[in-house]
Enzyme design. Structure first.
Site, short mmCIF file in Angstrom:
data_model
loop_
_atom_site.label_atom_id
_atom_site.label_comp_id
_atom_site.label_asym_id
_atom_site.label_seq_id
_atom_site.Cartn_x
_atom_site.Cartn_y
_atom_site.Cartn_z
N PRO A 1 0.83 -1.20 0.00
CA PRO A 1 0.00 0.00 0.00
C PRO A 1 0.87 1.25 0.00
O PRO A 1 1.80 1.37 0.78
CB PRO A 1 -0.79 -0.13 1.30
CG PRO A 1 -0.78 -1.60 1.60
CD PRO A 1 0.55 -2.09 1.13
N GLU A 2 0.57 2.18 -0.89
CA GLU A 2 1.31 3.44 -0.93
C GLU A 2 0.45 4.53 -0.31
O GLU A 2 -0.65 4.27 0.18
CB GLU A 2 1.71 3.75 -2.37
CG GLU A 2 2.68 2.71 -2.93
CD GLU A 2 3.38 3.16 -4.19
OE1 GLU A 2 3.33 4.36 -4.51
OE2 GLU A 2 3.98 2.31 -4.87
N HIS B 1 -4.05 -14.65 9.66
CA HIS B 1 -3.28 -13.41 9.69
C HIS B 1 -4.06 -12.22 10.23
O HIS B 1 -3.64 -11.07 10.05
CB HIS B 1 -2.72 -13.06 8.31
CG HIS B 1 -1.97 -14.18 7.65
ND1 HIS B 1 -0.88 -14.80 8.22
CD2 HIS B 1 -2.18 -14.81 6.45
CE1 HIS B 1 -0.44 -15.76 7.41
NE2 HIS B 1 -1.22 -15.80 6.36
N ARG C 1 2.29 -10.91 5.75
CA ARG C 1 3.75 -10.93 5.81
C ARG C 1 4.30 -10.46 7.16
O ARG C 1 5.50 -10.53 7.39
CB ARG C 1 4.34 -10.08 4.68
CG ARG C 1 3.95 -10.59 3.29
CD ARG C 1 4.66 -9.81 2.22
NE ARG C 1 4.12 -10.10 0.89
CZ ARG C 1 4.53 -9.53 -0.23
NH1 ARG C 1 5.51 -8.63 -0.20
NH2 ARG C 1 4.00 -9.86 -1.39
#
Length: 271
Positions: free
Chosen positions: A2-3, A91, A109
């Site tokens: 995500p930016e 997660h 991650r």
């Protein structure tokens, strides 16, 4: 990853549901993501009202009167505001509970972060961050000073957080294409008029991405589950080997700082 536009879209999405609500619990299922999660400090926020959700660079800040929760989505994180009874997914690491709803962080991650800061105290993760790109603090004078003595490639410079925050790989590629700057051009060799144009274009590209809901990436969706739509407007990112949408020259790709840089050799000639 995500930016900045995707994080800003997340901020807007969760703000609607969380602002003004009382934190009834904070559930931590995973004690460490990128860093240890400060569970004891977070527990002190139970019973506090969420005053607002702000953003600094790619960090979201859930603000209360006695402390703030700082969230970073890392490489693959996402946030959802859902019913507290919603079954857990793999997660799902942290819940910020507000009665019968929760803000749930999912991060496959585990490279994201959940941190705590005191009010009116700058957390160390913010210490070396440059100006926000959509504010007046990021201007042509600032960029010229930052580039003046730097021989590094201009793409790497505008992606450097101490220079300006949040210009990630997607938007650096797009902004350099739209200003006709080759990504490998040494920063101190970019003409002044190009740097001036680059500042304007970075602001326009990021604002457009936020307006359209963030870029569709495999690891990102908005808090309502809908993907962003800015990917439909990309000129070069992810299009190496395809034809330039302006001149039909085949787009080329190089690696800069471990990141793919796609450019048009005609529209973005080397200096």
């Amino acid at each position: 990853m995500p930016e900045l536009p995707e994080v800003e879209v997340s901020r807007m999405g969760v703000s609607e549901h969380l602002t003004g609500k009382t934190i009834t619990d904070i559930v931590v299922r995973t004690p460490k993501l990128r860093w240890d999660i400060p569970q004891q400090q977070l527990q002190s926020l139970i019973g506090q009202t969420i005053l607002r959700i702000s953003r600094r660079a790619k960090y979201l800040v859930i603000e209360t009167a006695i402390g703030h929760i700082i969230i970073h989505l890392g490489m693959s994180g996402s946030l959802r505001v859902i019913a507290a009874s919603t079954a857990l997914k793999k997660h799902d690491h942290v819940d910020v509970c507000i009665g019968d709803k929760v803000l749930r962080l999912n991060d496959p991650r585990r490279f994201g972060a959940v941190l705590f800061s005191e009010p009116d105290t700058e957390h160390s993760v913010f210490a070396k961050l440059g100006p926000e790109p959509l504010t007046d603090a990021f201007n042509s004078e600032h960029l010229m000073v930052m580039c003046n003595k730097r021989k590094a490639a201009i793409k790497q410079v505008i992606m450097d957080n101490p220079v300006v925050v949040g210009v990630g790989n997607i938007y650096a590629n797009e902004s350099l294409f739209l200003t006709g700057i080759h990504p490998q051009t040494p920063a101190n060799q970019v003409p002044v008029e190009k740097l001036m144009a680059l500042v304007v274009v970075i602001k326009q590209v990021l604002a457009a991405a936020i307006k359209q809901g963030g870029t569709t990436l495999k690891d990102f969706s908005q808090t309502d589950g809908k993907p962003g739509y800015f990917a439909q407007s990309l000129y070069v990112y992810g299009r190496g080997g395809e034809k330039c949408l302006r001149c039909e020259t085949v787009l080329e790709e190089v690696k800069l700082g471990q990141r793919a840089s796609v450019f048009c050799p005609v529209c973005q000639p080397k200096q």
